[in-house]
Scaffold this active site. Structure first.
Site, PDB file in Angstrom:
ATOM      1  N   TRP A   1       2.168   1.690  -3.467  1.00 62.54           N
ATOM      2  CA  TRP A   1       1.154   2.285  -4.362  1.00 62.54           C
ATOM      3  C   TRP A   1       1.244   3.812  -4.335  1.00 62.54           C
ATOM      4  O   TRP A   1       1.062   4.473  -5.364  1.00 62.54           O
ATOM      5  CB  TRP A   1      -0.262   1.854  -3.939  1.00 62.54           C
ATOM      6  CG  TRP A   1      -0.754   0.576  -4.536  1.00 62.54           C
ATOM      7  CD1 TRP A   1      -0.878  -0.637  -3.924  1.00 62.54           C
ATOM      8  CD2 TRP A   1      -1.231   0.366  -5.888  1.00 62.54           C
ATOM      9  NE1 TRP A   1      -1.382  -1.570  -4.793  1.00 62.54           N
ATOM     10  CE2 TRP A   1      -1.618  -0.992  -6.001  1.00 62.54           C
ATOM     11  CE3 TRP A   1      -1.365   1.204  -6.994  1.00 62.54           C
ATOM     12  CZ2 TRP A   1      -2.120  -1.526  -7.178  1.00 62.54           C
ATOM     13  CZ3 TRP A   1      -1.871   0.666  -8.172  1.00 62.54           C
ATOM     14  CH2 TRP A   1      -2.246  -0.678  -8.261  1.00 62.54           C
TER      15      TRP A   1
ATOM     16  N   GLU B   1       0.837  -1.212   0.000  1.00 65.61           N
ATOM     17  CA  GLU B   1       0.000   0.000   0.000  1.00 65.61           C
ATOM     18  C   GLU B   1       0.869   1.258   0.000  1.00 65.61           C
ATOM     19  O   GLU B   1       0.539   2.247  -0.664  1.00 65.61           O
ATOM     20  CB  GLU B   1      -0.937   0.003   1.216  1.00 65.61           C
ATOM     21  CG  GLU B   1      -2.006  -1.066   1.171  1.00 65.61           C
ATOM     22  CD  GLU B   1      -2.845  -0.999  -0.088  1.00 65.61           C
ATOM     23  OE1 GLU B   1      -3.420   0.065  -0.379  1.00 65.61           O
ATOM     24  OE2 GLU B   1      -2.921  -2.024  -0.803  1.00 65.61           O
TER      25      GLU B   1
ATOM     26  N   TRP C   1     -20.469   9.571 -21.602  1.00 65.17           N
ATOM     27  CA  TRP C   1     -21.037   9.524 -20.248  1.00 65.17           C
ATOM     28  C   TRP C   1     -22.475  10.044 -20.233  1.00 65.17           C
ATOM     29  O   TRP C   1     -22.809  10.973 -20.964  1.00 65.17           O
ATOM     30  CB  TRP C   1     -20.189  10.368 -19.300  1.00 65.17           C
ATOM     31  CG  TRP C   1     -18.748   9.974 -19.220  1.00 65.17           C
ATOM     32  CD1 TRP C   1     -17.684  10.653 -19.731  1.00 65.17           C
ATOM     33  CD2 TRP C   1     -18.214   8.795 -18.606  1.00 65.17           C
ATOM     34  NE1 TRP C   1     -16.512   9.981 -19.464  1.00 65.17           N
ATOM     35  CE2 TRP C   1     -16.800   8.840 -18.782  1.00 65.17           C
ATOM     36  CE3 TRP C   1     -18.775   7.706 -17.929  1.00 65.17           C
ATOM     37  CZ2 TRP C   1     -15.963   7.838 -18.288  1.00 65.17           C
ATOM     38  CZ3 TRP C   1     -17.936   6.716 -17.434  1.00 65.17           C
ATOM     39  CH2 TRP C   1     -16.548   6.786 -17.626  1.00 65.17           C
TER      40      TRP C   1
ATOM     41  N   TRP D   1     -15.842   9.725 -14.384  1.00 63.03           N
ATOM     42  CA  TRP D   1     -15.032   9.508 -13.178  1.00 63.03           C
ATOM     43  C   TRP D   1     -14.514  10.812 -12.589  1.00 63.03           C
ATOM     44  O   TRP D   1     -14.294  10.914 -11.376  1.00 63.03           O
ATOM     45  CB  TRP D   1     -13.864   8.553 -13.476  1.00 63.03           C
ATOM     46  CG  TRP D   1     -12.929   8.985 -14.566  1.00 63.03           C
ATOM     47  CD1 TRP D   1     -13.010   8.670 -15.893  1.00 63.03           C
ATOM     48  CD2 TRP D   1     -11.766   9.817 -14.433  1.00 63.03           C
ATOM     49  NE1 TRP D   1     -11.983   9.253 -16.601  1.00 63.03           N
ATOM     50  CE2 TRP D   1     -11.197   9.949 -15.726  1.00 63.03           C
ATOM     51  CE3 TRP D   1     -11.147  10.442 -13.357  1.00 63.03           C
ATOM     52  CZ2 TRP D   1     -10.038  10.704 -15.965  1.00 63.03           C
ATOM     53  CZ3 TRP D   1      -9.997  11.196 -13.594  1.00 63.03           C
ATOM     54  CH2 TRP D   1      -9.457  11.315 -14.873  1.00 63.03           C
TER      55      TRP D   1
ATOM     56  N   TRP E   1      -9.603   6.510  -8.942  1.00 59.88           N
ATOM     57  CA  TRP E   1     -10.768   6.738  -9.805  1.00 59.88           C
ATOM     58  C   TRP E   1     -10.536   6.219 -11.219  1.00 59.88           C
ATOM     59  O   TRP E   1     -11.430   5.631 -11.838  1.00 59.88           O
ATOM     60  CB  TRP E   1     -11.149   8.225  -9.812  1.00 59.88           C
ATOM     61  CG  TRP E   1     -12.052   8.520  -8.657  1.00 59.88           C
ATOM     62  CD1 TRP E   1     -11.705   9.020  -7.437  1.00 59.88           C
ATOM     63  CD2 TRP E   1     -13.457   8.271  -8.594  1.00 59.88           C
ATOM     64  NE1 TRP E   1     -12.807   9.099  -6.622  1.00 59.88           N
ATOM     65  CE2 TRP E   1     -13.900   8.659  -7.308  1.00 59.88           C
ATOM     66  CE3 TRP E   1     -14.392   7.768  -9.495  1.00 59.88           C
ATOM     67  CZ2 TRP E   1     -15.237   8.545  -6.903  1.00 59.88           C
ATOM     68  CZ3 TRP E   1     -15.733   7.650  -9.103  1.00 59.88           C
ATOM     69  CH2 TRP E   1     -16.134   8.043  -7.817  1.00 59.88           C
TER      70      TRP E   1
ATOM     71  N   ASN F   1     -11.207   1.893   2.343  1.00 58.72           N
ATOM     72  CA  ASN F   1     -10.686   1.732   0.980  1.00 58.72           C
ATOM     73  C   ASN F   1     -11.498   0.762   0.129  1.00 58.72           C
ATOM     74  O   ASN F   1     -11.734   1.005  -1.055  1.00 58.72           O
ATOM     75  CB  ASN F   1      -9.216   1.299   1.016  1.00 58.72           C
ATOM     76  CG  ASN F   1      -8.585   1.375  -0.363  1.00 58.72           C
ATOM     77  OD1 ASN F   1      -8.607   2.425  -0.996  1.00 58.72           O
ATOM     78  ND2 ASN F   1      -8.070   0.261  -0.854  1.00 58.72           N
TER      79      ASN F   1
END
Length: 436
Positions: free
Chosen positions: A261, A258, A289, A342, A365, A324
């Site tokens: 990341w 993590e 969209w 998004w 996202w 999360n």
């Protein structure tokens, strides 16, 4: 007053211990005046004047000021545009050099370039250091000398390269005697800056070893305290990434991943700055969209009729935090079930999250939308019901945030899952099969 002083500019590194640029400033030997700028170019754009992040910063500055006062020094807290603040401070103090740590976001890069130019015009050096990540920029590259765009090979190379040198703390404490000695200066109140405080319980800046050891088994269950809640402290630098990475190496590879990341997403933002406003994969900018404003408002309010989604959104709205696993579920729902861009969801999270970090928020996202560098394939559509059965089967999390779940007050699902899934797949397929 000393004949020459240095300024240290706190930004995303709001701590005195193990702070790279602060170490270099103090070690150089000139008296160091620590400063913080409440940047009106950022603050004026915040729609909510009861912003938890501003309150967290203010709370942290108050603690820093107490620590500095105990050493006979003071924090210089300014409110205004950075260029104007530096123009004033360089008149107030005989500044020889300004130290700070790197920031990688588009606005920060532009701001720092302007500040460096102003200082240069006054014969003042501007020195920056790496602090908020373990590896940055071109430090982790593929065998071909290119940036990684997929997490797994990046993390493998990260782990191969990391050693004691990269995780070694900066012993700032040895040089605390070099802080500029002056009487405590006032810290502007929230009210003076047009903000109001609220009753907020900020998570502690430390976590138990036992929790980290159990992280891999417990991290996906939002009803339990299975995550460290350190993200806000990493965001504002009230903890050291080096200290946490050392602990992660000893206790949990899952938690270490993590932390990697974070480095990965900052690396992506550095090498591919277009992700801040557009899809990492350009083809995904062609998606048609639906962007229904009424449906977006229901998602924001936690009134979708999908309990796990609504619980997450209500937790976010009420606390500034969201687990999360639930972030992934709510993001997938907005993008795939409702076919809402998004970027709308990214902006809403950016407004509400206490731990908002542009690179990680954007990366998450784009992952949910399938448009990112290391994204889930577009045909993966989270089923909120199955996610609930896997991660909140006793509905403990859901019932905490959606108490009216079993009553007639709770809305029906705003869209049927299988219909929404097929619609999303068809929309994506159509966009991605268009000729260039």
């Amino acid at each position: 007053m000393a004949s020459e002083i240095s300024l240290f500019w706190f930004r995303r590194d709001m701590r005195l211990h193990d702070n790279a640029a602060l170490y270099h400033a103090l070690r150089e030997g000139k008296p160091v005046v620590p400063i913080f700028i409440f940047d009106t170019q950022i603050l004026d754009a915040l729609p909510d004047k009861q912003d938890r992040r501003v309150q967290f910063i203010h709370h942290t500055l108050t603690q820093l000021q107490a620590d500095l006062t105990a050493m006979g020094s003071s924090l210089q807290v300014a409110y205004g545009k950075p260029l104007e603040v530096f123009a004033r401070l360089t008149e107030l103090y005989p500044v020889k050099k300004v130290f700070c740590n790197h920031d990688y976001e588009p606005y920060a890069l532009e701001r720092d370039a302007q500040v460096a130019e102003l200082l240069k015009s006054k014969g003042i050096a501007f020195e920056t250091h790496k602090d908020q990540v373990i590896f940055e920029k071109d430090e982790v590259l593929s065998g071909q000398g290119k940036p990684y765009t997929v997490f797994t090979p990046y993390s493998r190379k990260w782990k191969e390269q990391v050693n004691a040198f990269y995780l070694q703390p900066y012993p700032t404490e040895k040089y605390f005697g070099n802080f500029y000695q002056q009487a405590p200066l006032p810290v502007p109140s929230l009210e003076e800056m047009g903000f109001v405080g609220a009753e907020v319980a900020f998570p502690p800046a430390e976590t138990s070893d036992a929790l980290i050891r159990r992280y891999a088994e417990q991290r996906d269950f939002p009803a339990i305290q299975g995550t460290t809640r350190l993200s806000v402290h990493l965001r504002f630098g009230t903890v050291s990434i080096r200290q946490l990475a050392q602990k992660a190496q000893q206790l949990s590879e899952s938690w270490l991943n993590e932390l990697i990341w974070r480095d990965f997403y900052m690396n992506i933002l550095h090498h591919f700055p277009h992700v801040a406003t557009r899809a990492f994969k350009p083809d995904y900018d062609r998606i048609d969209w639906r962007n229904n404003e009424e449906e977006f408002a229901r998602w924001c309010q936690g009134q979708t009729g999908y309990p796990i989604v609504d619980a997450g959104m209500r937790e976010l709205n009420q606390t500034g935090f969201m687990h999360n696993r639930v972030r992934m579920i709510t993001a997938s729902f907005l993008v795939k079930h409702l076919l809402i861009d998004w970027r709308w969801g990214e902006a809403y999270f950016a407004q509400k999250l206490l731990d908002f970090d542009l690179s990680a928020n954007n990366g998450g996202w784009q992952w949910a939308a399938g448009s990112g560098c290391d994204a889930a394939p577009y045909f993966r559509v989270f089923n909120p019901t199955l996610q609930t059965q896997k991660f909140d089967k006793d509905l403990r999390y859901i019932k905490k945030w959606v108490p009216e779940l079993s009553s007639l007050k709770y809305p029906q699902p705003m869209v049927e899952h299988s219909f929404a899934r097929e619609r999303a797949l068809a929309t994506y397929k159509k966009a991605l099969s268009k000729p260039e």
